[in-house]
Write a protein that holds these residues in place. Structure first.
Motif, PDB file in Angstrom:
ATOM      1  N   UNK A   1       0.808  -1.219   0.000  1.00 27.81           N
ATOM      2  CA  UNK A   1       0.000   0.000   0.000  1.00 27.81           C
ATOM      3  C   UNK A   1       0.844   1.273   0.000  1.00 27.81           C
ATOM      4  N   UNK A   2       2.160   1.138   0.063  1.00 27.32           N
ATOM      5  CA  UNK A   2       3.031   2.311   0.165  1.00 27.32           C
ATOM      6  C   UNK A   2       3.148   2.984  -1.196  1.00 27.32           C
ATOM      7  N   UNK A   3       3.025   4.282  -1.208  1.00 26.55           N
ATOM      8  CA  UNK A   3       3.251   5.091  -2.404  1.00 26.55           C
ATOM      9  C   UNK A   3       4.451   5.983  -2.124  1.00 26.55           C
ATOM     10  N   UNK A   4       5.521   5.759  -2.852  1.00 21.58           N
ATOM     11  CA  UNK A   4       6.755   6.520  -2.637  1.00 21.58           C
ATOM     12  C   UNK A   4       6.718   7.757  -3.526  1.00 21.58           C
ATOM     13  N   UNK A   5       6.770   8.951  -2.958  1.00 23.74           N
ATOM     14  CA  UNK A   5       6.713  10.168  -3.777  1.00 23.74           C
ATOM     15  C   UNK A   5       8.015  10.352  -4.563  1.00 23.74           C
ATOM     16  N   UNK A   6       7.908  11.009  -5.676  1.00 22.82           N
ATOM     17  CA  UNK A   6       9.080  11.276  -6.512  1.00 22.82           C
ATOM     18  C   UNK A   6       9.789  12.527  -5.996  1.00 22.82           C
ATOM     19  N   UNK A   7      10.341  12.379  -4.817  1.00 22.21           N
ATOM     20  CA  UNK A   7      11.054  13.473  -4.151  1.00 22.21           C
ATOM     21  C   UNK A   7      12.491  13.512  -4.646  1.00 22.21           C
ATOM     22  N   UNK A   8      13.020  14.721  -4.879  1.00 23.82           N
ATOM     23  CA  UNK A   8      14.414  14.874  -5.275  1.00 23.82           C
ATOM     24  C   UNK A   8      14.669  14.419  -6.704  1.00 23.82           C
ATOM     25  N   UNK A   9      15.931  14.545  -7.114  1.00 20.78           N
ATOM     26  CA  UNK A   9      16.315  14.139  -8.460  1.00 20.78           C
ATOM     27  C   UNK A   9      17.842  14.037  -8.538  1.00 20.78           C
ATOM     28  N   UNK A  10      18.301  13.389  -9.590  1.00 17.52           N
ATOM     29  CA  UNK A  10      19.733  13.290  -9.902  1.00 17.52           C
ATOM     30  C   UNK A  10      20.043  14.303 -10.987  1.00 17.52           C
ATOM     31  N   UNK A  11      21.048  15.146 -10.744  1.00 12.22           N
ATOM     32  CA  UNK A  11      21.397  16.198 -11.698  1.00 12.22           C
ATOM     33  C   UNK A  11      22.891  16.108 -11.999  1.00 12.22           C
ATOM     34  N   UNK A  12      23.251  16.612 -13.156  1.00 11.76           N
ATOM     35  CA  UNK A  12      24.669  16.687 -13.513  1.00 11.76           C
ATOM     36  C   UNK A  12      25.334  17.815 -12.729  1.00 11.76           C
ATOM     37  N   UNK A  13      26.621  17.668 -12.522  1.00 13.42           N
ATOM     38  CA  UNK A  13      27.356  18.651 -11.731  1.00 13.42           C
ATOM     39  C   UNK A  13      28.703  18.918 -12.376  1.00 13.42           C
ATOM     40  N   UNK A  14      29.228  20.078 -12.106  1.00 18.42           N
ATOM     41  CA  UNK A  14      30.561  20.430 -12.580  1.00 18.42           C
ATOM     42  C   UNK A  14      31.588  20.032 -11.526  1.00 18.42           C
ATOM     43  N   UNK A  15      32.727  19.587 -11.994  1.00 13.94           N
ATOM     44  CA  UNK A  15      33.771  19.174 -11.067  1.00 13.94           C
ATOM     45  C   UNK A  15      34.113  17.708 -11.245  1.00 13.94           C
ATOM     46  N   UNK A  16      34.750  17.144 -10.244  1.00 12.39           N
ATOM     47  CA  UNK A  16      35.225  15.768 -10.353  1.00 12.39           C
ATOM     48  C   UNK A  16      34.093  14.761 -10.223  1.00 12.39           C
ATOM     49  N   UNK A  17      33.017  15.111  -9.534  1.00 13.09           N
ATOM     50  CA  UNK A  17      31.865  14.221  -9.395  1.00 13.09           C
ATOM     51  C   UNK A  17      30.821  14.622 -10.432  1.00 13.09           C
ATOM     52  N   UNK A  18      30.567  13.776 -11.442  1.00  6.60           N
ATOM     53  CA  UNK A  18      29.702  14.208 -12.557  1.00  6.60           C
ATOM     54  C   UNK A  18      28.218  14.280 -12.211  1.00  6.60           C
ATOM     55  N   UNK A  19      27.764  13.598 -11.145  1.00 11.14           N
ATOM     56  CA  UNK A  19      26.349  13.597 -10.796  1.00 11.14           C
ATOM     57  C   UNK A  19      26.199  13.762  -9.284  1.00 11.14           C
ATOM     58  N   UNK A  20      25.143  14.445  -8.878  1.00  7.95           N
ATOM     59  CA  UNK A  20      24.821  14.604  -7.461  1.00  7.95           C
ATOM     60  C   UNK A  20      23.325  14.395  -7.279  1.00  7.95           C
ATOM     61  N   UNK A  21      22.929  14.117  -6.037  1.00 11.03           N
ATOM     62  CA  UNK A  21      21.529  13.942  -5.680  1.00 11.03           C
ATOM     63  C   UNK A  21      21.086  15.168  -4.890  1.00 11.03           C
ATOM     64  N   UNK A  22      19.992  15.789  -5.326  1.00 10.75           N
ATOM     65  CA  UNK A  22      19.474  16.975  -4.658  1.00 10.75           C
ATOM     66  C   UNK A  22      18.047  16.707  -4.221  1.00 10.75           C
ATOM     67  N   UNK A  23      17.604  17.408  -3.177  1.00 10.42           N
ATOM     68  CA  UNK A  23      16.239  17.302  -2.710  1.00 10.42           C
ATOM     69  C   UNK A  23      15.317  18.239  -3.462  1.00 10.42           C
TER      70      UNK A  23
END
Length: 417
Positions: free
Chosen positions: A12-34
């Protein structure tokens, strides 16, 4: 939200689509934001260490989506990430095994085939459920994430992704030294993965697939794939300087190890490749071999740009729609491997080198026979038996050939009639 103190019914759980994965500048190409656009610091710190260990951008992106899903689940059950237990991991696995994957848009043409088996290729179409391998990958990522933070002295005291040990208190006690050693550790909530056999494209189906292609670029791409066993990503990274025309070799960057390797391809593939190079936009040595035309964002006609993985998938999707099939680029890699395996002049070690496998045990998977191949050979056997002329009855003879009747009379006490 559902509190952990309440009864949790995962169906019965509905998980909301909270946050997203976005590209980032620098040594880490992707980050997770709220939802507020703030970077999740624990995930960012882990990914920074993950990149420092030499992992590719594709792996960073994959790990980011798993950790985003985990953060969404923690928000539903209202548990801080530092206090997560094996109960949260168990409930997430149960939820993943019964829910459907989120989609940005509803299915249209694929609605009639989702979850079915193609009549031509005998391959199942993808469905909207999470596969067992996806769940296992999810557990492996979470295990790695918490191992990293526990090693730093932060996070929970115990890793919430618990392990089981097979074999009782003394794992490996009954291991046969003549067999390869298997790690007895297993993640507790890992689902079993169905055994899959490598599937090749039959010769007559390959001819249909190749004839349905519409450009020299696509013919060169598929001819290289079926003759070199290179992966789609490895072929897409091919540059003009990575072609040895004299020895008919191409240089690819191997998945995982990122090592460069020269591998051979067929003469036919190089004929099509020559036509592609002749129509190259610039011809610079460092440019990509594969190009496509795309419209500019603000008009101005078409613009040449390197072929992407999504564009290559679109090529196969158009061909599959025309042939009513569901072939993939990885099927061509399997086809090349099985063709080499059927050649008695090539050893298993030779095939391992061409496929770029780190371990020979991975290449040995191609030794497993697909049920369809076995059935085909049995049909050929039955056809041979059916067409075999019936044995004629032997003409009775009073005396066996080469025997004297008198001798037989002495031996048996009577003369054979």
């Amino acid at each position: 939200m559902v509190s952990r103190s309440d009864e949790l019914f995962v169906e019965d759980v509905v998980v909301p689509r909270w946050g997203r994965v976005v590209t980032a500048e620098g040594v880490v190409p992707f980050v997770v934001v709220g939802d507020d656009g703030e970077v999740l610091a624990p995930v960012a710190e882990f990914l920074r260490d993950f990149v420092a260990r030499g992992n590719s951008a594709g792996s960073v992106r994959s790990y980011s989506f798993v950790l985003l899903r985990w953060w969404r689940w923690l928000r539903v059950v209202e548990v801080p990430w530092q206090r997560a237990t094996s109960g949260e991991v168990r409930d997430l696995v149960l939820w993943l095994r019964q829910t459907s994957k989120p989609r940005n848009s509803a299915r249209t043409a694929s609605l009639a085939t989702v979850g079915t088996v193609n009549a031509v290729t005998r391959k199942p179409y993808l469905n909207d459920r999470y596969a067992a391998r996806t769940v296992r990958h999810n557990n492996a990522v979470l295990r790695s994430f918490y191992d990293d933070w526990i090693e730093r002295g932060e996070g929970p005291l115990l890793n919430p992704v618990a392990q089981n040990r097979r074999g009782g208190r003394f794992p490996g006690a009954h291991w046969n030294p003549a067999e390869p050693f298997r790690d007895e550790k297993r993640l507790r909530y890992n689902p079993k993965v169905p055994r899959r056999f490598p599937r090749d494209v039959p010769d007559e189906r390959w001819d249909e697939l190749f004839a349905a292609l519409r450009s020299d670029r696509d013919r060169a791409m598929l001819a290289l794939a079926v003759s070199s066993a290179a992966r789609a990503g490895e072929l897409l990274g091919l540059r003009c300087c990575d072609i040895d025309w004299g020895d008919q070799l191409i240089r690819v960057v191997r998945k995982g190890t990122r090592a460069q390797q020269w591998i051979p391809a067929s003469s036919e593939a190089f004929v099509w490749l020559r036509l592609v190079i002749a129509a190259h936009p610039t011809g610079h040595a460092g440019d990509s071999v594969w190009w496509t035309l795309r419209r500019r964002d603000r008009g101005g006609g078409l613009r040449a740009q390197p072929l992407s993985y999504d564009a290559l998938r679109a090529v196969l999707r158009r061909v599959n729609d025309r042939l009513a099939t569901n072939w993939t680029m990885h099927d061509l890699r399997h086809t090349c491997a099985i063709r080499m395996l059927r050649d008695a002049r090539l050893s298993l070690r030779d095939i391992q080198v061409i496929l770029g496998h780190a371990h020979l045990s991975t290449t040995q998977l191609y030794l497993d026979q697909d049920d369809h191949d076995v059935i085909h050979r049995v049909h050929e056997h039955l056809k041979t038996v059916r067409e075999r002329p019936p044995a004629t009855a032997a003409v009775s003879s009073p005396v066996g050939v080469g025997y004297d009747a008198a001798d037989l009379a002495i031996l048996f006490g009577q003369v054979p009639s």
